[in-house]
Design an enzyme around this catalytic site. Sequence first.
Site, PDB file in Angstrom:
ATOM      1  N   SER A  24       0.835  -1.215   0.000  1.00 12.44           N
ATOM      2  CA  SER A  24       0.000   0.000   0.000  1.00 12.44           C
ATOM      3  C   SER A  24       0.861   1.252   0.000  1.00 12.44           C
ATOM      4  CB  SER A  24      -0.890   0.015   1.248  1.00 12.44           C
ATOM      5  OG  SER A  24      -1.816  -1.029   1.189  1.00 12.44           O
ATOM      6  N   ARG A  57       1.492   4.316  -2.947  1.00 11.21           N
ATOM      7  CA  ARG A  57       1.255   5.725  -2.611  1.00 11.21           C
ATOM      8  C   ARG A  57       2.525   6.544  -2.746  1.00 11.21           C
ATOM      9  NH1 ARG A  57      -2.457   2.512  -0.449  1.00 11.21           N
ATOM     10  NH2 ARG A  57      -4.491   3.308   0.184  1.00 11.21           N
ATOM     11  N   ARG A  85     -14.119  -6.673 -10.644  1.00 13.94           N
ATOM     12  CA  ARG A  85     -14.275  -6.113  -9.300  1.00 13.94           C
ATOM     13  C   ARG A  85     -15.102  -4.819  -9.322  1.00 13.94           C
ATOM     14  NH1 ARG A  85      -8.563  -6.396  -6.437  1.00 13.94           N
ATOM     15  NH2 ARG A  85      -9.841  -5.787  -4.649  1.00 13.94           N
ATOM     16  N   SER A 131     -13.230   1.237   3.388  1.00 16.97           N
ATOM     17  CA  SER A 131     -12.286   0.867   2.342  1.00 16.97           C
ATOM     18  C   SER A 131     -11.287   1.987   2.121  1.00 16.97           C
ATOM     19  CB  SER A 131     -13.042   0.579   1.039  1.00 16.97           C
ATOM     20  OG  SER A 131     -12.176   0.723  -0.062  1.00 16.97           O
ATOM     21  N   GLN A 182      -9.264   2.137  -0.256  1.00 11.23           N
ATOM     22  CA  GLN A 182      -9.198   2.469  -1.683  1.00 11.23           C
ATOM     23  C   GLN A 182     -10.258   3.503  -2.033  1.00 11.23           C
ATOM     24  OE1 GLN A 182      -9.246  -1.290  -3.748  1.00 11.23           O
ATOM     25  NE2 GLN A 182      -7.187  -1.798  -3.079  1.00 11.23           N
ATOM     26  N   ASP A 198      -6.607  -8.234   4.660  1.00 11.83           N
ATOM     27  CA  ASP A 198      -5.823  -9.080   3.752  1.00 11.83           C
ATOM     28  C   ASP A 198      -5.258 -10.324   4.448  1.00 11.83           C
ATOM     29  OD1 ASP A 198      -6.378  -7.351   1.690  1.00 11.83           O
ATOM     30  OD2 ASP A 198      -4.498  -6.245   1.872  1.00 11.83           O
ATOM     31  N   LYS A 205     -12.493  -9.367  -3.429  1.00 17.54           N
ATOM     32  CA  LYS A 205     -11.042  -9.170  -3.534  1.00 17.54           C
ATOM     33  C   LYS A 205     -10.556  -9.839  -4.832  1.00 17.54           C
ATOM     34  CE  LYS A 205     -10.463  -6.785   0.190  1.00 17.54           C
ATOM     35  NZ  LYS A 205     -10.053  -5.383   0.078  1.00 17.54           N
ATOM     36  N   ARG A 265     -12.630 -14.632  -1.635  1.00 20.77           N
ATOM     37  CA  ARG A 265     -11.723 -15.283  -0.682  1.00 20.77           C
ATOM     38  C   ARG A 265     -12.456 -16.136   0.342  1.00 20.77           C
ATOM     39  NH1 ARG A 265      -7.186 -10.451  -0.164  1.00 20.77           N
ATOM     40  NH2 ARG A 265      -6.135 -10.995  -2.117  1.00 20.77           N
TER      41      ARG A 265
HETATM   42  C1  S3P Z   1      -5.537  -1.416   0.030  1.00 17.98           C
HETATM   43  C2  S3P Z   1      -6.726  -1.441   0.709  1.00 17.98           C
HETATM   44  C3  S3P Z   1      -7.473  -2.668   0.996  1.00 17.98           C
HETATM   45  C4  S3P Z   1      -6.622  -3.922   0.785  1.00 17.98           C
HETATM   46  C5  S3P Z   1      -5.784  -3.861  -0.451  1.00 17.98           C
HETATM   47  C6  S3P Z   1      -4.892  -2.637  -0.449  1.00 17.98           C
HETATM   48  C7  S3P Z   1      -4.893  -0.097  -0.204  1.00 17.98           C
HETATM   49  O1  S3P Z   1      -8.599  -2.718   0.144  1.00 17.98           O
HETATM   50  O2  S3P Z   1      -7.444  -5.076   0.748  1.00 17.98           O
HETATM   51  O3  S3P Z   1      -4.973  -5.015  -0.540  1.00 17.98           O
HETATM   52  O4  S3P Z   1      -3.693  -0.073  -0.528  1.00 17.98           O
HETATM   53  O5  S3P Z   1      -5.577   0.918  -0.066  1.00 17.98           O
HETATM   54  P1  S3P Z   1      -9.961  -1.940   0.520  1.00 17.98           P
HETATM   55  O6  S3P Z   1      -9.577  -0.595   0.920  1.00 17.98           O
HETATM   56  O7  S3P Z   1     -10.801  -1.939  -0.706  1.00 17.98           O
HETATM   57  O8  S3P Z   1     -10.565  -2.754   1.629  1.00 17.98           O
END
Ligand code: S3P
Length: 442
Positions: free
Chosen positions: A23, A27, A122, A167, A169, A322, A349, A353
């Site tokens: 992550s 970023r 997704r 989330s 993301q 995760d 995911k 999963r």
């Molecule tokens: C991530 C957020 C998570 C995680 C993914 C990486 C990120 O997903 O499962 O592997 O880097 O922001 P979600 O935010 O959709 O739960």
Amino acid sequence: MMKSIAGAGKVIKGSLTVPGDKSISHRAVMFSALAKGETRVRGFLPGEDCLSTISVFRKMGVSIEQEQDSVRIQGLGLHGLKAPEEVLYCGNSGTTMRLMAGILAGQSFSSCLTGDESLEKRPMKRVCLPLEKMGAKIKMQGEKGTAPLEISGSPLKGIYYESPVASAQVKSSVLLAGLYAKGKTSVIEPSLSRDHTERLLGAMGVECSTNTLEDGRVEISLEGGQELKALPGEYLVPGDISSAAYFMASVFFLPGSSLRLKNIGLNPSRCGILTVLEKMGAKISLENCSTVYGEERGDIYLEYGPLKAVDIEGDLIPRLIDELPLLAVLATIAEGETRIYDAAELKVKESNRIKACVENLQRLGISAAETEDGMIIPGKGSVFSLEGKRIPSFLDHRIAMSFSVLGLLCKAENPMQIEDSECIQISYPNFFKDFEKVLDEG
Ligand code: S3P
């Protein structure tokens, strides 16, 4: 590629450095590209997902040199990206696609985000909906709100967005669009998801505030138009706790094991795995802790001991989302029944999963059950002897690595055989090599 794993009679010993946090690696590249000037990053994860992020920015004119874990990014500033001449392929990476959607929504050019077969299944409505409310023009060209995403850059306005899911993301996508928007953007999450975006933006000079509301939800806000400043010096990405987790769990599959995992990211929004292991009875010590650019890190030392089953639910879920496939595997040796609730997110995911874990456990004769929002796994109360089988990875890196750990219970004559194991390239290219490094003859 099929990978065979057997660990019976061996032990896990020594110390290990795992690759950089996925992550944070994404970023670090994204935000440096949006800052003016050069940023140097070390400890970058050279896995396929993060390489997808690099490739997307290169197609928009950002010069990025990358060699293994070392990256140099020549940032072009918030408004310096160039219109891409090709589609922006995000591979298997949900983080790349969702965060890029936020960045691209506010540009003055059009772009198209695509991905592999898994990514194009997704859900993308979760980011496109709030972005459209901000004024973005996005066409979801796949069925039922999926990619490819055709984005026509347009002027954006701030939003007060109450997200139905915790989330990172979604949160990050909206906040990044918020940088291009007029006025204030706020995202309200049901509970805190990983907060690397807020921390790194903060380290780069962007004011971003986080408040816990009376009802327990969390509000994250920023004002539009803030410029990012390139990080001075070199940004050292900590080891990925999600990758370290496979080795943490491994210690409990082989009596007599102990392991020190070095320089692992210890951001509390990612440490749910430590909380659960402790609740299960594990003894864990944290050593050499420090904080660099807002991210805690340190060494994790663990020793073998018996584990008991726990319920995993609520606010804890986003802090270990995760790691849930791995916890499903670890549950098999705990005493009692492990119950996972509030984890419907697992269905969307890289694979479903919940289904992948339950089907694979059943294949191995363990009577796990799927529930509406999680799973229930019976534990044997101690390590046991398991007859290996051919196990599909569902082309999902976390399923492949989790069931490799379960292979530690197998004898060399009857190893666990993980099908399509090359999918580990997504987040941990050297996983099997590192596994062999710490696996001792006992
Ligand atoms: C991530 C957020 C998570 C995680 C993914 C990486 C990120 O997903 O499962 O592997 O880097 O922001 P979600 O935010 O959709 O739960």
